[in-house]
Design a protein around this motif. Structure first.
Motif, PDB file in Angstrom:
ATOM      1  N   GLU A  43      35.103  46.759  46.192  1.00 31.08           N
ATOM      2  CA  GLU A  43      35.942  47.274  46.564  1.00 31.08           C
ATOM      3  C   GLU A  43      37.344  46.731  47.357  1.00 31.08           C
ATOM      4  O   GLU A  43      37.942  46.477  46.923  1.00 31.08           O
ATOM      5  N   ASP A  44      36.368  45.703  48.356  1.00 25.12           N
ATOM      6  CA  ASP A  44      37.433  44.840  48.941  1.00 25.12           C
ATOM      7  C   ASP A  44      37.456  43.353  48.947  1.00 25.12           C
ATOM      8  O   ASP A  44      37.883  42.914  49.804  1.00 25.12           O
ATOM      9  N   ALA A  45      36.507  43.492  47.842  1.00 21.42           N
ATOM     10  CA  ALA A  45      36.103  41.710  47.523  1.00 21.42           C
ATOM     11  C   ALA A  45      35.076  41.204  48.799  1.00 21.42           C
ATOM     12  O   ALA A  45      35.240  40.118  48.824  1.00 21.42           O
ATOM     13  N   THR A  46      34.088  42.303  48.768  1.00 24.46           N
ATOM     14  CA  THR A  46      33.138  41.538  50.340  1.00 24.46           C
ATOM     15  C   THR A  46      32.399  40.708  49.551  1.00 24.46           C
ATOM     16  O   THR A  46      31.907  39.237  49.795  1.00 24.46           O
ATOM     17  N   ASP A  74      29.238  43.872  53.721  1.00 21.88           N
ATOM     18  CA  ASP A  74      30.735  44.684  53.547  1.00 21.88           C
ATOM     19  C   ASP A  74      30.447  46.409  54.691  1.00 21.88           C
ATOM     20  O   ASP A  74      28.610  46.507  55.128  1.00 21.88           O
ATOM     21  N   ARG A 119      30.642  49.987  49.554  1.00 19.94           N
ATOM     22  CA  ARG A 119      31.404  49.418  48.246  1.00 19.94           C
ATOM     23  C   ARG A 119      30.798  48.905  47.331  1.00 19.94           C
ATOM     24  O   ARG A 119      31.710  48.280  46.453  1.00 19.94           O
TER      25      ARG A 119
END
Length: 147
Positions: A58-61, A88, A139
């Protein structure tokens, strides 16, 4: 005819020397077998069995497409000590475990805060997984690919 004391001592010395050499040879044989066995176990433990590929984050970690080597004992989580380190914030330090037991791959949640998903369903107990299964940790979603 009786043997002289010098002859008896010589025979005893030769016999004790032969026993000592055979004992040393036996010790080296046991050490060699143990070394070979440990070497075989180590190579089996570190041999690649497949991979986990990131298919969504989701947050491109973790970049999509990142592949992690699957070992017989693979840990997933936020802590750097894990086999699969996922930075994450929604993943627990030690989130999930994938292990090879009796020829089958098992996935189990390690009492993570947000749970582990298997093919979109929350994992309630250790479960057998197979190639193509989707594993959700925080995520991040990973696809299991087996060799």
């Amino acid at each position: 005819m009786t043997a002289s004391p010098e002859t008896v001592l010589l025979v005893l010395r030769l016999a004790s020397g032969a026993l000592l050499l055979s004992f040393v040879a036996a010790v080296f044989l046991v050490l060699h077998r143990d070394t070979v066995a440990v070497s075989a176990q180590l190579s089996a433990r570190t041999r690649r069995h497949g991979q986990l590929v990131v298919v969504a984050a989701e947050d491109a970690t973790v970049p999509v497409g990142t592949a992690y080597t699957l070992l017989p004992f693979t840990t997933l989580g936020r802590a750097p000590a894990n086999t699969v380190h996922l930075p994450d914030t929604f993943a627990s330090n030690y989130h999930a475990l994938i292990s090879l037991r009796n020829g089958q791959w098992w996935l189990e949640d390690q009492d993570s805060r947000n749970g582990t998903l298997l093919n979109g369903q929350r994992l309630e107990s250790p479960t057998v997984v197979s190639a193509g299964d989707m594993i959700g940790v925080g995520r991040v979603e990973l696809k299991l690919e087996l060799d």
